[in-house]
Scaffold this active site. Structure first.
Site, PDB file in Angstrom:
ATOM      1  CE1 TYR A 152      55.718  -7.807  28.897  1.00  0.00           C
ATOM      2  CE2 TYR A 152      54.008  -6.893  27.109  1.00  0.00           C
ATOM      3  CZ  TYR A 152      54.495  -7.387  28.382  1.00  0.00           C
ATOM      4  OH  TYR A 152      52.922  -7.329  29.038  1.00  0.00           O
ATOM      5  CG  ASP A 157      48.767  -2.047  35.371  1.00  0.00           C
ATOM      6  OD1 ASP A 157      48.917  -1.132  34.613  1.00  0.00           O
ATOM      7  OD2 ASP A 157      47.754  -3.188  35.271  1.00  0.00           O
ATOM      8  CG  ASP A 196      52.686  -5.015  31.984  1.00  0.00           C
ATOM      9  OD1 ASP A 196      51.623  -4.486  31.531  1.00  0.00           O
ATOM     10  OD2 ASP A 196      52.086  -6.403  32.299  1.00  0.00           O
ATOM     11  CE  LYS A 206      63.826 -11.750  42.429  1.00  0.00           C
ATOM     12  NZ  LYS A 206      63.647 -11.718  43.467  1.00  0.00           N
ATOM     13  CG  ASP A 266      61.609  -8.992  45.377  1.00  0.00           C
ATOM     14  OD1 ASP A 266      63.083  -7.667  44.984  1.00  0.00           O
ATOM     15  OD2 ASP A 266      62.241  -9.994  45.495  1.00  0.00           O
TER      16      ASP A 266
HETATM   17  C1  IPM Z   1      50.038  -2.659  28.810  1.00  0.00           C
HETATM   18  C2  IPM Z   1      48.985  -3.382  28.001  1.00  0.00           C
HETATM   19  C3  IPM Z   1      49.681  -4.505  27.575  1.00  0.00           C
HETATM   20  C4  IPM Z   1      50.766  -4.909  27.317  1.00  0.00           C
HETATM   21  C5  IPM Z   1      48.976  -5.498  26.436  1.00  0.00           C
HETATM   22  C6  IPM Z   1      47.475  -4.793  26.234  1.00  0.00           C
HETATM   23  C7  IPM Z   1      49.874  -6.183  25.690  1.00  0.00           C
HETATM   24  O1  IPM Z   1      49.019  -3.926  29.210  1.00  0.00           O
HETATM   25  O2  IPM Z   1      50.470  -1.968  27.595  1.00  0.00           O
HETATM   26  O3  IPM Z   1      50.733  -2.268  29.386  1.00  0.00           O
HETATM   27  O4  IPM Z   1      51.402  -5.787  28.826  1.00  0.00           O
HETATM   28  O5  IPM Z   1      51.862  -4.058  27.117  1.00  0.00           O
HETATM   29 MN    MN Z   2      49.890  -3.316  31.424  1.00  0.00          MN
END
Ligand code: IPM
Ligand code: MN
Length: 365
Positions: free
Chosen positions: A146, A255, A251, A195, A227
């Site tokens: 990032y 999710d 990230d 990884k 993975d």
């Molecule tokens: C999160 C979001 C952010 C990230 C974006 C909006 C920059 O997806 O907080 O997980 O990738 O960290």
């Molecule tokens: Mn995110």
């Protein structure tokens, strides 16, 4: 921080449903302040699309200053289709990345907890879900791909673009330490996700995590490739306690895990640095399609405020009061539209917030 102090809270409502859900969390904080005799002082600042519209930039210096001068920051969500075509450095997402970097918030704590009353909403099969799960993802937040060098190279054969994943030993050390400390407060199991069968940066990651583990002999440490981890969280999420990983892997994995809970609209998160200061925000996004309609789920923002009470203000009892009020209200079947409740239990943002506030009032200390 002693319990009689005044707590200064930076408020960044953001875009879409951000203002509604942060407003709800502030109402809940006010009830806590009243009941437990604390003073919360709010200072509002703009970030994301809202800041771009007013100042032409997503993260004004004033916002950074207000956040730095507070004990904790409560953030809604940023972004929306309206700003999709802006240049990279003007996009609302830059505000989040900039705040993390400016405030040195290198550790992102993302709990993926299955609420009992929400088990039916999980996409996982009953035989998997019945064991329950409670995973805390500790995601590195200010390094890796990032924030590594990136660029575009144009040659005769066409355009190439690159983003570099680089971690220093010190960066891995400090996030690994947080992972172990969190594990010590929980079930004492830590999975480090990398990884290292392919990436040099992952090989350093694994070496450093092993080194830090010597200071935490009680914690059972496992390493897992990303993975495999993505597969294992679906196969049997109950095997995990704390997961520590890089910015990008965290990230994606967080999710995935939040989806397994069936309730992404309920999940809070905290971004911490090396002090008690932290930035707290729902995991969900700004949901611009329902922004301003008064139907958004305020629970993730309210639980984010609870995390702030616990982690930045050291008010664990108060945090629990919020969390059990939320739990009670959900168990009674009350839900906002996103959770598809029975028709007579459907509540708006304001009604849900009132239910939670009343519950805090009526529950014992
Ligand atoms: C999160 C979001 C952010 C990230 C974006 C909006 C920059 O997806 O907080 O997980 O990738 O960290
Ligand atoms: Mn995110």
């Amino acid at each position: 921080m002693s319990k009689s102090e005044v707590y200064k809270i930076g408020i960044v409502k953001g875009d879409g449903i951000g203002p509604e859900v942060v407003g709800a969390a502030m109402e809940v904080l006010d009830v806590i302040g009243e009941k437990y005799n604390h003073r919360f002082i709010y200072r509002e600042a703009l970030a994301g699309g809202a800041a771009y519209d007013k100042f032409g930039e997503p993260l004004p210096q004033e916002t950074i200053d207000i956040c730095k001068n507070s004990h904790g920051v409560l953030l809604g969500a940023v972004g929306g289709h309206k700003w999709d075509d802006l240049a990279r450095d003007k996009r609302p997402e830059r505000a989040i990345l900039g705040l993390r970097k400016e405030l040195k918030l290198f550790a992102n704590l993302r709990p993926g907890t299955l609420f009992k009353s929400m088990a039916d909403f999980s996409p996982l099969k009953t035989e998997i879900i019945q064991k329950g799960f409670d995973i805390l993802v500790v995601r590195e937040l200010t390094g890796g791909i990032y924030f590594g060098e990136s660029g575009i190279k144009i040659t005769e054969s066409g355009t190439s673009a690159y983003d570099i994943e680089m971690y220093s030993q010190a960066e891995v050390e400090r996030i690994a330490k947080i992972g172990f400390e969190m594990a010590m407060k929980r079930k004492k199991r830590l999975t480090s996700v990398d990884k290292s069968n392919v990436l040099e940066s992952s090989r350093l990651w694994r070496k450093v995590v092993n080194k830090v583990s010597k200071d935490f002999p009680e914690v059972e440490l496992k390493h897992m490739y990303i993975d495999n981890a993505s597969m294992q969280v679906i196969r049997d999420p109950s095997q995990f306690d704390v997961v520590v990983t890089t910015n990008l892997f965290g990230d994606i994995l967080s999710d995935e895990i939040s989806m397994l809970t069936g309730s992404i609209g309920l999940l809070p998160s905290a971004s911490m640095g090396s002090s008690a200061f932290g930035l707290y925000e729902p995991i969900h996004g700004s949901a611009p399609d329902i922004g301003g309609k008064g139907i958004a789920n305020p629970i993730a923002a309210i639980l984010s405020a609870a995390m702030m009470l616990r982690l930045s203000f050291n008010l664990d009892g108060e945090a629990k009061a919020v969390e059990s009020a939320v739990d009670d209200v959900l168990s009674m079947g009350y839900k906002t539209a996103d959770l598809r409740p029975e028709r007579d239990r459907l509540r708006t943002t304001a009604e849900m917030t009132d239910l939670i506030k009343n519950r805090i009032h009526s529950n014992g200390i």
